[in-house]
Design an enzyme around this catalytic site. Structure first.
Site, PDB file in Angstrom:
ATOM      1  N   ASP A 197       0.810  -1.258  -0.085  1.00  0.00           N
ATOM      2  CA  ASP A 197      -0.135  -0.015   0.038  1.00  0.00           C
ATOM      3  C   ASP A 197       0.818   1.358  -0.053  1.00  0.00           C
ATOM      4  OD1 ASP A 197      -2.553  -0.735   0.122  1.00  0.00           O
ATOM      5  OD2 ASP A 197      -2.856  -0.633   2.176  1.00  0.00           O
ATOM      6  N   LYS A 219      -3.140   3.442  -3.061  1.00  0.00           N
ATOM      7  CA  LYS A 219      -4.020   4.325  -3.561  1.00  0.00           C
ATOM      8  C   LYS A 219      -3.644   5.789  -2.967  1.00  0.00           C
ATOM      9  CE  LYS A 219      -7.587   0.905  -2.283  1.00  0.00           C
ATOM     10  NZ  LYS A 219      -7.425   0.071  -1.028  1.00  0.00           N
ATOM     11  N   GLY A 251      -0.311   0.665   9.085  1.00  0.00           N
ATOM     12  CA  GLY A 251      -0.950   0.563  10.375  1.00  0.00           C
ATOM     13  C   GLY A 251      -1.305  -1.207  10.586  1.00  0.00           C
ATOM     14  N   MET A 326      -7.690   9.875   8.297  1.00  0.00           N
ATOM     15  CA  MET A 326      -7.973  10.415   6.951  1.00  0.00           C
ATOM     16  C   MET A 326      -8.915  11.831   7.158  1.00  0.00           C
ATOM     17  SD  MET A 326      -9.278   7.086   5.027  1.00  0.00           S
ATOM     18  CE  MET A 326     -10.056   5.940   6.431  1.00  0.00           C
TER      19      MET A 326
HETATM   20  N1  SAH Z   1      -4.702   0.764   8.698  1.00  0.00           N
HETATM   21  C1  SAH Z   1      -4.147   2.029   8.782  1.00  0.00           C
HETATM   22  C2  SAH Z   1      -5.283   3.052   8.454  1.00  0.00           C
HETATM   23  C3  SAH Z   1      -5.679   3.049   6.973  1.00  0.00           C
HETATM   24  S1  SAH Z   1      -6.453   4.748   6.651  1.00  0.00           S
HETATM   25  C4  SAH Z   1      -3.779   1.995  10.301  1.00  0.00           C
HETATM   26  O1  SAH Z   1      -4.209   1.287  11.106  1.00  0.00           O
HETATM   27  O2  SAH Z   1      -3.117   2.887  10.638  1.00  0.00           O
HETATM   28  C5  SAH Z   1      -4.977   5.660   6.125  1.00  0.00           C
HETATM   29  C6  SAH Z   1      -5.283   6.866   7.296  1.00  0.00           C
HETATM   30  O3  SAH Z   1      -4.220   6.315   8.192  1.00  0.00           O
HETATM   31  C7  SAH Z   1      -4.408   8.050   6.803  1.00  0.00           C
HETATM   32  O4  SAH Z   1      -5.235   8.999   5.915  1.00  0.00           O
HETATM   33  C8  SAH Z   1      -4.069   8.706   8.023  1.00  0.00           C
HETATM   34  O5  SAH Z   1      -5.063   9.250   8.705  1.00  0.00           O
HETATM   35  C9  SAH Z   1      -3.769   7.591   8.846  1.00  0.00           C
HETATM   36  N2  SAH Z   1      -2.208   7.521   8.859  1.00  0.00           N
HETATM   37  C10 SAH Z   1      -1.442   6.340   8.386  1.00  0.00           C
HETATM   38  N3  SAH Z   1      -0.280   6.338   8.729  1.00  0.00           N
HETATM   39  C11 SAH Z   1       0.061   7.277   9.151  1.00  0.00           C
HETATM   40  C12 SAH Z   1       0.992   8.214   9.561  1.00  0.00           C
HETATM   41  N4  SAH Z   1       2.180   7.825   9.382  1.00  0.00           N
HETATM   42  N5  SAH Z   1       0.920   9.563   9.989  1.00  0.00           N
HETATM   43  C13 SAH Z   1      -0.206  10.100  10.183  1.00  0.00           C
HETATM   44  N6  SAH Z   1      -1.439   9.449   9.814  1.00  0.00           N
HETATM   45  C14 SAH Z   1      -1.218   8.085   9.480  1.00  0.00           C
END
Ligand code: SAH
Length: 400
Positions: A197, A219, A251, A326
């Site tokens: 991703d 994406k 994440g 997001m």
């Molecule tokens: N599965 C992921 C989230 C996916 S949705 C998780 O558990 O973290 C994607 C959103 O995650 C982004 O729009 C942002 O809001 C957040 N995000 C992911 N990585 C980030 C980072 N390093 N710093 C800040 N926000 C992050």
């Protein structure tokens, strides 16, 4: 104890009698590992250390509470002597020799007929290191090999046999490659195909062997180049070719990561699938900004939401932390909606961009000011917004 004169061997001690003479630290450690292997352990010692006493109390070990006597080794397959009395240990070793029983000798490897290596078990592999007469060095080497195995730092590809293919949905954490679990690293080291991703930790790609297929289905916000059903189809297709597929996600796979859909698609296709949790940005990025999502006396709970949904139903309490993923562009609307729904406009709020990376930036304000402050610094995705009194614990609080 020269290694040329020894013959490394692994023993099946389950259900077999093993005598441990002594009740101190060495005897205890040996007894516990023998018990793990299922041995019938008999401890001979007038006194025993308290940790050994608890095994005895549970009935796992037979304790003969006296000093060693000739005849005590009858029926034993193996003996450990560690009495701290050299004369007793000598007698045990001599009796063992006469009865053709292998003898481990605490503190005197040269006088022993058997040596136990430093051991670690990683899945179905036993790592055993011995030699050199330096137990500390053997243990350190054992640890190094075990850690490298667990973390995937050792080359493991093509050693795993999964003819039916396999998909692992791996949570890669919020971007720093140090925040992937060791299980995730291990699976990456075994992968034939990595489907990645945009927000997954790209730093790990450099470590993959050159022939690993990397498919970037990243994406962009408001732009979905590869639809979810096609991602599912890629996972299933590669697995059906008998490949080990790692779907590396940012994440945690299940926190707004569509991991559940990928899991169902694989299961429906009959593909073996495993989910490896990850550090979600909702908690990890807040932490990197110095904000605990709960804190005794400050916040009792938290909600994780996306900035794309209606937030009207969330608790109004400033002691209930809201973490929003997001929705950076919609921040003004979202904050307005929360205030309209009854949230205190003075609620401390923070926007954390590029969390856990060198580009991390924290912007603080209140629910009524955070959108303007974010706009003023040109805040962009990826970012999380944290709303609640816990924000006051951040080093960047208060707003300047
Ligand atoms: N599965 C992921 C989230 C996916 S949705 C998780 O558990 O973290 C994607 C959103 O995650 C982004 O729009 C942002 O809001 C957040 N995000 C992911 N990585 C980030 C980072 N390093 N710093 C800040 N926000 C992050």
């Amino acid at each position: 104890m020269s290694s040329e004169q020894s013959f490394p061997l692994t023993l099946r001690v389950a259900g077999r009698r093993v005598v441990v003479v002594g009740g101190g630290h060495v005897a205890t450690r040996r007894t516990l590992s023998l018990l793990d292997a299922g041995a019938l352990v008999v401890v001979i010692s007038p006194t025993v250390a308290s940790s050994l006493a608890s095994s005895i109390g549970r009935g796992d070990v037979t304790w003969i509470a006296r000093t060693y006597r000739s005849g005590d080794l009858d029926g034993a397959w193996l003996v450990q002597t560690a009495t701290a009395d050299a004369l007793v240990d000598e007698r045990v070793a001599a009796d063992a020799e006469a009865s053709q029983i292998w003898c481990l000798k605490g503190g005197d490897p040269a006088g022993a007929t058997a040596w136990a290596p430093a051991v670690a078990r990683v899945d179905d592999v036993t790592v055993a290191v011995s030699g050199g007469g330096d137990a500390g060095r053997a243990a350190a080497l054992r640890d190094a090999v075990a850690t490298a195995l667990q973390s995937g730092d050792l080359p493991l590809r093509h050693r795993t046999h999964r003819p039916d293919g396999f998909v692992a949905l791996v949570g890669g954490g919020p971007g720093d490659p140090g925040l992937i679990t060791t299980r995730g690293r291990r699976l990456l080291a075994e992968a034939d195909v990595v489907v990645i991703d945009r927000l997954a930790p790209h730093g790990v790609l450099a470590e993959l062997a050159p022939d690993v297929e990397v498919i970037d289905v990243g994406k962009m916000p408001d732009h979905h180049p590869i639809p979810q059903h096609e991602i599912n189809a890629i996972l299933i297709d590669r697995a059906r070719q008998g490949k080990i597929v790692v779907r590396l996600k940012g994440g945690d796979p299940y926190v707004f990561g569509r991991g559940g859909e990928e899991l169902i698609a694989c299961r429906d296709a009959g593909i073996p699938v495993e989910v490896v949790p990850g550090v979600t940005s909702a908690i990890g990025v807040a932490a990197a900004a110095g904000i605990p999502v709960t804190h005794r006396g400050v916040a009792r709970g938290f909600s994780v939401v996306t900035g794309h949904e209606s937030l009207a139903a969330l608790p109004h309490d400033r002691a209930h932390t809201i973490v929003m993923l997001m929705g950076v562009k919609r921040l003004a609307e979202t904050a307005g909606e929360l205030i309209a729904a009854g949230h205190d406009p003075e609620t401390p709020s923070a926007l954390v961009e590029n969390g856990c990376s060198v580009d991390q930036r924290v912007t603080v304000g209140t629910l009524s000011t955070i959108a303007d402050r974010a706009a003023a610094v040109g805040a962009k995705s990826p970012a999380i917004t944290v709303i609640g009194d816990v924000v006051t614990l951040a080093p960047s609080w208060p707003p300047t």
